[in-house]
Design a protein around this motif. Structure first.
Motif, PDB file in Angstrom:
ATOM      1  N   UNK A  17       0.966  -1.172   0.006  1.00 37.99           N
ATOM      2  CA  UNK A  17      -0.081   0.023  -0.066  1.00 37.99           C
ATOM      3  C   UNK A  17       1.017   1.217  -0.030  1.00 37.99           C
ATOM      4  N   UNK A  18       0.337   2.644   0.100  1.00 40.73           N
ATOM      5  CA  UNK A  18       0.908   3.674  -0.069  1.00 40.73           C
ATOM      6  C   UNK A  18       1.752   4.071   1.004  1.00 40.73           C
ATOM      7  N   UNK A  19       1.253   3.927   2.310  1.00 37.05           N
ATOM      8  CA  UNK A  19       1.824   4.100   3.428  1.00 37.05           C
ATOM      9  C   UNK A  19       3.466   3.191   3.375  1.00 37.05           C
ATOM     10  N   UNK A  20       3.200   1.960   3.261  1.00 39.77           N
ATOM     11  CA  UNK A  20       4.239   1.083   3.399  1.00 39.77           C
ATOM     12  C   UNK A  20       5.356   1.549   2.144  1.00 39.77           C
ATOM     13  N   UNK A  21       4.885   1.844   1.167  1.00 44.84           N
ATOM     14  CA  UNK A  21       5.788   2.178  -0.249  1.00 44.84           C
ATOM     15  C   UNK A  21       6.586   3.479   0.320  1.00 44.84           C
ATOM     16  N   UNK A  22       5.895   4.547   1.093  1.00 46.52           N
ATOM     17  CA  UNK A  22       6.442   5.664   1.430  1.00 46.52           C
ATOM     18  C   UNK A  22       7.479   5.441   2.577  1.00 46.52           C
ATOM     19  N   UNK A  23       7.238   4.762   3.300  1.00 44.00           N
ATOM     20  CA  UNK A  23       8.169   4.196   4.401  1.00 44.00           C
ATOM     21  C   UNK A  23       9.592   3.806   3.616  1.00 44.00           C
ATOM     22  N   UNK A  57      11.482   6.490   1.962  1.00 47.81           N
ATOM     23  CA  UNK A  57      12.189   7.501   2.894  1.00 47.81           C
ATOM     24  C   UNK A  57      13.392   6.652   3.621  1.00 47.81           C
ATOM     25  N   UNK A  58      13.332   5.437   3.718  1.00 45.55           N
ATOM     26  CA  UNK A  58      14.480   4.891   4.414  1.00 45.55           C
ATOM     27  C   UNK A  58      15.232   4.675   3.470  1.00 45.55           C
ATOM     28  N   UNK A  59      15.202   4.498   2.134  1.00 43.29           N
ATOM     29  CA  UNK A  59      16.294   4.276   0.950  1.00 43.29           C
ATOM     30  C   UNK A  59      16.771   5.629   0.930  1.00 43.29           C
ATOM     31  N   UNK A  60      16.048   6.664   1.029  1.00 40.97           N
ATOM     32  CA  UNK A  60      16.617   8.101   0.843  1.00 40.97           C
ATOM     33  C   UNK A  60      17.485   8.473   1.851  1.00 40.97           C
ATOM     34  N   UNK A  61      17.132   7.842   3.077  1.00 40.56           N
ATOM     35  CA  UNK A  61      18.003   8.354   4.102  1.00 40.56           C
ATOM     36  C   UNK A  61      19.272   7.449   4.349  1.00 40.56           C
ATOM     37  N   UNK A  62      19.006   6.182   3.889  1.00 38.95           N
ATOM     38  CA  UNK A  62      20.195   5.267   4.005  1.00 38.95           C
ATOM     39  C   UNK A  62      21.166   5.754   2.694  1.00 38.95           C
ATOM     40  N   UNK A  71       5.593   9.637   6.302  1.00 43.02           N
ATOM     41  CA  UNK A  71       6.695  10.265   5.420  1.00 43.02           C
ATOM     42  C   UNK A  71       6.303  11.037   4.376  1.00 43.02           C
ATOM     43  N   UNK A  72       4.526  10.852   4.040  1.00 47.72           N
ATOM     44  CA  UNK A  72       4.415  11.808   2.919  1.00 47.72           C
ATOM     45  C   UNK A  72       4.291  13.292   3.454  1.00 47.72           C
ATOM     46  N   UNK A  73       4.187  14.134   2.322  1.00 49.86           N
ATOM     47  CA  UNK A  73       4.365  15.567   2.525  1.00 49.86           C
ATOM     48  C   UNK A  73       2.873  16.192   2.670  1.00 49.86           C
ATOM     49  N   UNK A  74       1.921  15.658   1.879  1.00 52.73           N
ATOM     50  CA  UNK A  74       0.635  16.360   2.054  1.00 52.73           C
ATOM     51  C   UNK A  74      -0.356  15.317   1.794  1.00 52.73           C
ATOM     52  N   UNK A  75      -1.594  15.790   1.554  1.00 52.38           N
ATOM     53  CA  UNK A  75      -2.760  14.697   1.594  1.00 52.38           C
ATOM     54  C   UNK A  75      -4.030  15.522   0.707  1.00 52.38           C
ATOM     55  N   UNK A  76      -4.487  14.727  -0.176  1.00 55.21           N
ATOM     56  CA  UNK A  76      -5.649  15.171  -0.932  1.00 55.21           C
ATOM     57  C   UNK A  76      -6.488  14.180  -0.838  1.00 55.21           C
TER      58      UNK A  76
END
Length: 214
Positions: free
Chosen positions: A2-8, A11-16, A43-48
């Motif tokens: 899902x989108x929540x898991x994908x976002x996490x 963000x983990x890959x960006x940080x690593x 880790x999402x930035x916004x919400x629509x």
């Protein structure tokens, strides 16, 4: 996934990897404060929230595009979701809750280009999905039925058919709960109501400039 898991994971890959932060905006049918918090915490930035219009997407993008490559603010802006007006099933039906002028106004200057594509796609895909629902006595696939009703719910809400979308939502809720004794009559009602929906949407298309439908 899902989108929540994908976002996490993103963000983990960006940080690593020391990568630049990418803009992620949630698009969801839910409009509750708790859902916004879950998206932001993931880790999402916004919400629509749905129903989505080009104006609302543009507004979200303009809030963030200048800041895409900057670290997130300590206190990110939490947009206020615009709730869909409640529509009771008793009041729902094939009559649209949004007129063509309202739909055009919600889409802004792109309306004459976007609306014909969206409405034509709605009719084409909707008729295929309704045909499947009309045949559930012969081919009963639970996951497929739920997916179809969910898609009809979202697509109908997006073009302002609030009553039909509300009926789809109630059907989906019952189907996900496994209450097929209650869901089946609503599925039959969706099938019965769709010809009127086709008529309304077809009339909308006929009111559009001929050049916009090309």
């Amino acid at each position: 996934m899902d989108g929540l898991t994908a976002t996490r994971l993103i963000r983990e890959r960006e940080a690593a990897g020391g990568l630049s932060r990418q803009l992620i905006i949630a698009l969801t049918a839910n409009a509750l404060a708790g859902d916004r918090e879950m998206c932001l915490q993931a880790g999402m930035d916004d919400y629509v929230s749905k129903p989505v219009t080009i104006a609302r997407v543009r507004s979200a993008l303009l809030r963030w595009l200048p800041a895409v490559r900057r670290p997130p603010a300590a206190n990110p802006v939490v947009p206020v979701a615009v709730p869909v007006e409640a529509t009771s099933l008793e009041a729902s039906g094939p009559a649209p809750a949004l007129s063509l002028p309202d739909l055009r106004a919600s889409l802004g200057q792109e309306a004459d280009v976007v609306i014909p594509v969206v409405l034509t796609s709605y009719l084409r895909e909707g008729s295929k999905q309704i045909a499947v629902l009309n045949n559930i006595d012969q081919e009963f696939e639970v996951d497929r039925i739920i997916r179809i009703v969910h898609n009809l719910k979202s697509a109908s809400a997006a073009i302002g058919l609030a009553g039909f979308s509300a009926l789809c939502k109630e059907t989906e809720t019952l189907a996900r709960a496994g209450d097929w004794a209650a869901a089946r009559p609503l599925i039959r009602r969706l099938v019965a109501d769709f010809p009127a929906i086709e008529k309304v949407v077809g009339e909308w298309l006929n009111q559009l400039p001929r050049g916009g439908a090309q």
